[in-house]
Design an enzyme around this catalytic site. Structure first.
Site, PDB file in Angstrom:
ATOM      1  N   HIS A 120      11.689  -6.047   2.982  1.00 25.62           N
ATOM      2  CA  HIS A 120      12.076  -5.248   1.833  1.00 25.62           C
ATOM      3  C   HIS A 120      11.837  -6.005   0.534  1.00 25.62           C
ATOM      4  CE1 HIS A 120      15.697  -7.575   3.016  1.00 25.62           C
ATOM      5  NE2 HIS A 120      15.835  -7.741   1.727  1.00 25.62           N
ATOM      6  N   GLU A 151      16.426  -3.522  -1.602  1.00 27.34           N
ATOM      7  CA  GLU A 151      17.800  -4.023  -1.569  1.00 27.34           C
ATOM      8  C   GLU A 151      18.354  -4.110  -2.985  1.00 27.34           C
ATOM      9  OE1 GLU A 151      20.359  -7.843   0.153  1.00 27.34           O
ATOM     10  OE2 GLU A 151      18.166  -7.919   0.098  1.00 27.34           O
ATOM     11  N   ASN A 192      -5.150   3.979  -1.734  1.00 27.29           N
ATOM     12  CA  ASN A 192      -6.476   4.371  -1.258  1.00 27.29           C
ATOM     13  C   ASN A 192      -6.668   5.853  -1.499  1.00 27.29           C
ATOM     14  OD1 ASN A 192      -7.496   1.864  -0.101  1.00 27.29           O
ATOM     15  ND2 ASN A 192      -5.843   2.075   1.389  1.00 27.29           N
ATOM     16  N   GLU A 219       2.770  -4.958  -6.908  1.00 25.38           N
ATOM     17  CA  GLU A 219       1.440  -4.348  -6.972  1.00 25.38           C
ATOM     18  C   GLU A 219       1.363  -3.220  -5.949  1.00 25.38           C
ATOM     19  OE1 GLU A 219      -2.740  -5.685  -5.195  1.00 25.38           O
ATOM     20  OE2 GLU A 219      -2.150  -6.926  -6.916  1.00 25.38           O
ATOM     21  N   ARG A 232       0.851  -1.193   0.000  1.00 23.05           N
ATOM     22  CA  ARG A 232       0.000   0.000   0.000  1.00 23.05           C
ATOM     23  C   ARG A 232       0.885   1.241   0.000  1.00 23.05           C
ATOM     24  NH1 ARG A 232      -5.566  -0.911   1.191  1.00 23.05           N
ATOM     25  NH2 ARG A 232      -5.941  -3.055   1.881  1.00 23.05           N
TER      26      ARG A 232
END
Length: 280
Positions: free
Chosen positions: A221, A267, A198, A194, A139
Site C-alpha cells: 500500500h 493507509e 496504458n 507516478e 499502473r
C-alpha cells in the site's frame, strides 16, 4: 537507506521495518518518521525466509509497479551497484530510455535509478548522502478516474504529465505541491506518486491489476499522514470513498485504509504519531 523505525507484532507474527535516506544531505534527515515524504516500509511475515516455495508478486510479472531512487550521478550509481553484483532488469544502455536503469532487489522488485539535476559529469564517484526515495509508480486502468481520486480525494497536485503515444502509455507524476516548485526540481523530491496508464485499458470491463494484497502478496500500500485522523476519515466518508478498514474496524484503532479506483490500499496515519509499540 537507514532503518529509522521497527515495529514488531509478535501475536500476528509479522514485523515492519521503516527505511529512509537519513544522511545529512538527505531531504528529510532527522525528521520524525511520519513527517517525511520518502519512507519505504518492508513487511516480513515470520517464517517466509525458511519456505523455499514462498514468492512475492513483484508487480512486474504482471506489470504495474516499481519504486525509483534519484542519485547524484547516474552512471556512477549504476557502476556502484554493478560492483556489488546487484542484478539489473534494465541497464542504462539498454532499450530506448537511456536516462533510467532498473535494478532488482532480493525479491525481484524493480528499483528505478534516475540522475539528479545536480549531477556532475566530471565526478568519479557517487555520494549516497544526497540520494532521494523519489517516487512509487503504479499502473492504473482508467487515468481520468485515478487522477480524480489522487487530486480531489487525496489532495495531491499533478506536477507533470509525460505522454508516450508511440508506446501507447502516459505517465502522471503527482505529489503535495510546495511553494515556488518548478518541474525540473522533481528529481530532487521525495514521496511522489507516478501513475502509468496504458491506452485503452479503461474500455475493457474485465481488465484489472493485481493490487498487491491478493495472493500472491507483494506490494502492499501507499501511506499518507494527516493532521487530524478522525477529521480526515470523516471527510473521506463524506466523499463516499471506498474503505478497506475504518478506524473502528479490527484491533488497530490508530490506522485506517481507503481504496483507490484500482483497489490499491492507501493507509491513513496521524502526523507525528508515535504508535505505542517498541521503536528501533
Amino acid at each position: 537507506m537507514k532503518l529509522i523505525r521497527k515495529l514488531d507484532f509478535e501475536e500476528a507474527k509479522f514485523s515492519l521495518y521503516f527505511l529512509a535516506f537519513d544522511n545529512p544531505g538527505a531531504e528529510s534527515a532527522g525528521r520524525q518518521w511520519t513527517d517525511r515524504e520518502g519512507i519505504l516500509e518492508l513487511t516480513h511475515n515470520y517464517g517466509t525466509e525458511d519456505d523455499d516455495n514462498y514468492r512475492v508478486n513483484n508487480g512486474n510479472v504482471e506489470p504495474h509497479r516499481d519504486i525509483s531512487i534519484t542519485a547524484d550521478h547516474l552512471e556512477r550509481a549504476c557502476g556502484r551497484l554493478e560492483s556489488n553484483n546487484v542484478p539489473f532488469q534494465k541497464r542504462l544502455q539498454e532499450g530506448r530510455m537511456e536516462n533510467i536503469a532498473f535494478a532488482l532487489d532480493p525479491d525481484g522488485y524493480w528499483v528505478g535509478i534516475i540522475g539528479q539535476k545536480r549531477s556532475d559529469p566530471a565526478s568519479t564517484s557517487t555520494n549516497l548522502d544526497v540520494y532521494r526515495f523519489n517516487r512509487t509508480a503504479l499502473r492504473v486502468k482508467d487515468a481520468e478516474k485515478s487522477l480524480q481520486f489522487y487530486r480531489s480525494v487525496l489532495g495531491m497536485s499533478l506536477l507533470r504529465t509525460i505522454e508516450q503515444p508511440e508506446a501507447g502509455f502516459n505517465l502522471y507524476i503527482l505529489g503535495y505541491r510546495r511553494g515556488g516548485e518548478e518541474e525540473d526540481s522533481l528529481v530532487d523530491r521525495e514521496g511522489l506518486v507516478e501513475l502509468m496508464w496504458n491506452y485503452g485499458t479503461e474500455k475493457d470491463e474485465g481488465f484489472k491489476y493485481h493490487n498487491g494484497n491478493e495472493e500472491p502478496q507483494g506490494f502492499g500500500h501507499l501511506c499518507i499522514s494527516v493532521d487530524d485522523l478522525d477529521a480526515a476519515c470523516a471527510r473521506f466518508e463524506d466523499l463516499k470513498t471506498n474503505w478497506k478498514k475504518r478506524l473502528t474496524d479490527g484491533r488497530m484503532k490508530n490506522v485506517a485504509f481507503i481504496l483507490d479506483p484500482d483497489n490499491y490500499w492507501i493507509e491513513l496515519i496521524l502526523l507525528f504519531s508515535t504508535f505505542p509499540l517498541p521503536p528501533v
